[in-house]
Enzyme design. Structure first.
Site, mmCIF file in Angstrom:
data_model
loop_
_atom_site.group_PDB
_atom_site.id
_atom_site.type_symbol
_atom_site.label_atom_id
_atom_site.label_comp_id
_atom_site.label_asym_id
_atom_site.label_seq_id
_atom_site.Cartn_x
_atom_site.Cartn_y
_atom_site.Cartn_z
ATOM 1 N N CYS A 3 10.493 -6.527 -0.367
ATOM 2 C CA CYS A 3 9.273 -6.241 -1.129
ATOM 3 C C CYS A 3 8.313 -7.422 -0.995
ATOM 4 C CB CYS A 3 9.611 -5.989 -2.591
ATOM 5 S SG CYS A 3 8.157 -5.954 -3.653
ATOM 6 N N CYS A 6 7.676 -9.285 -4.338
ATOM 7 C CA CYS A 6 8.850 -10.085 -4.746
ATOM 8 C C CYS A 6 8.916 -11.365 -3.915
ATOM 9 C CB CYS A 6 10.137 -9.289 -4.584
ATOM 10 S SG CYS A 6 10.442 -8.098 -5.901
ATOM 11 N N ASP A 29 -6.128 -11.640 -4.472
ATOM 12 C CA ASP A 29 -5.984 -10.564 -3.490
ATOM 13 C C ASP A 29 -6.473 -11.072 -2.137
ATOM 14 O OD1 ASP A 29 -5.840 -7.165 -3.779
ATOM 15 O OD2 ASP A 29 -6.624 -8.044 -1.926
ATOM 16 N N HIS A 45 11.088 -6.543 -10.469
ATOM 17 C CA HIS A 45 10.544 -5.470 -9.631
ATOM 18 C C HIS A 45 10.629 -4.093 -10.287
ATOM 19 C CE1 HIS A 45 9.689 -3.467 -5.735
ATOM 20 N NE2 HIS A 45 10.419 -2.505 -6.274
ATOM 21 N N GLY A 92 -4.140 5.461 -3.397
ATOM 22 C CA GLY A 92 -4.192 4.439 -2.350
ATOM 23 C C GLY A 92 -3.219 3.293 -2.556
ATOM 24 N N HIS A 99 1.581 -3.498 -9.664
ATOM 25 C CA HIS A 99 0.630 -4.612 -9.762
ATOM 26 C C HIS A 99 -0.659 -4.121 -10.396
ATOM 27 C CE1 HIS A 99 0.146 -2.670 -5.839
ATOM 28 N NE2 HIS A 99 -1.146 -2.934 -5.946
HETATM 29 P P1 AMP Z 1 -2.749 -1.310 -3.782
HETATM 30 O O1 AMP Z 1 -3.577 -0.637 -2.716
HETATM 31 O O2 AMP Z 1 -3.157 -0.970 -5.162
HETATM 32 O O3 AMP Z 1 -1.261 -1.096 -3.529
HETATM 33 O O4 AMP Z 1 -3.061 -2.855 -3.656
HETATM 34 C C1 AMP Z 1 -2.408 -3.730 -2.811
HETATM 35 C C2 AMP Z 1 -3.278 -4.937 -2.717
HETATM 36 O O5 AMP Z 1 -2.511 -6.005 -2.201
HETATM 37 C C3 AMP Z 1 -4.487 -4.773 -1.780
HETATM 38 O O6 AMP Z 1 -5.684 -4.992 -2.517
HETATM 39 C C4 AMP Z 1 -4.263 -5.843 -0.711
HETATM 40 O O7 AMP Z 1 -5.461 -6.458 -0.296
HETATM 41 C C5 AMP Z 1 -3.345 -6.810 -1.421
HETATM 42 N N1 AMP Z 1 -2.475 -7.596 -0.546
HETATM 43 C C6 AMP Z 1 -1.733 -7.151 0.486
HETATM 44 N N2 AMP Z 1 -1.021 -8.168 1.030
HETATM 45 C C7 AMP Z 1 -1.331 -9.284 0.309
HETATM 46 C C8 AMP Z 1 -0.947 -10.651 0.377
HETATM 47 N N3 AMP Z 1 -0.071 -11.095 1.300
HETATM 48 N N4 AMP Z 1 -1.477 -11.518 -0.511
HETATM 49 C C9 AMP Z 1 -2.364 -11.085 -1.442
HETATM 50 N N5 AMP Z 1 -2.763 -9.806 -1.561
HETATM 51 C C10 AMP Z 1 -2.267 -8.911 -0.694
HETATM 52 ZN ZN ZN Z 2 9.046 -6.305 -5.711
#
Ligand code: AMP
Ligand code: ZN
Length: 112
Positions: A3, A6, A29, A45, A92, A99
């Protein structure tokens, strides 16, 4: 468990940490949609808000306390901020560790 969030909480994958206590972790983000765009997760988690609500509903209090504490420290109370969580394909969701997006720093548009 494989994950991404995690691993970020564990420090195995780097992130720009903005908040941490014993239960909650907050980080920027990687692809911001607003001048301020951070993510808050519980360290334990769950995959999505439905699983959290069924099995770990106390996590909501931990996460929302963390978010509001951080927002007060950042003086975001007056200008305001938005909390968003996405569950499933239509919303999405791309990362399956529950989160909460926190968006701020501009006048935000209405929802899609
Ligand atoms: P969701 O679409 O609600 O699942 O949001 C996932 C979010 O995680 C997106 O806004 C991505 O830009 C963000 N994301 C993905 N990988 C990372 C990372 N390594 N560090 C920080 N944010 C991330
Ligand atoms: Zn997790």
């Amino acid at each position: 468990m494989d994950c991404l969030f995690c691993k970020i909480v564990a420090g195995e994958i780097p992130s720009e940490k903005i908040f941490e206590n014993d239960k909650v972790f907050g980080f920027k983000d990687i692809s911001p949609m607003a001048p301020i765009h951070v993510l808050f997760v519980h360290k334990e988690h769950t995959a999505n808000i439905s699983e959290l609500s069924e099995t770990q509903s106390g996590q909501l209090q931990d996460v929302f306390k963390g978010i509001t504490q951080w927002a007060q420290e950042q003086n975001l109370d007056e200008g305001g901020f938005r909390i968003v969580t996405n569950q499933g394909v239509d919303a999405g969701q791309t990362v399956f560790h529950t989160h909460f997006h926190v968006l701020a720093g501009k006048k935000l548009g209405r929802f899609g």
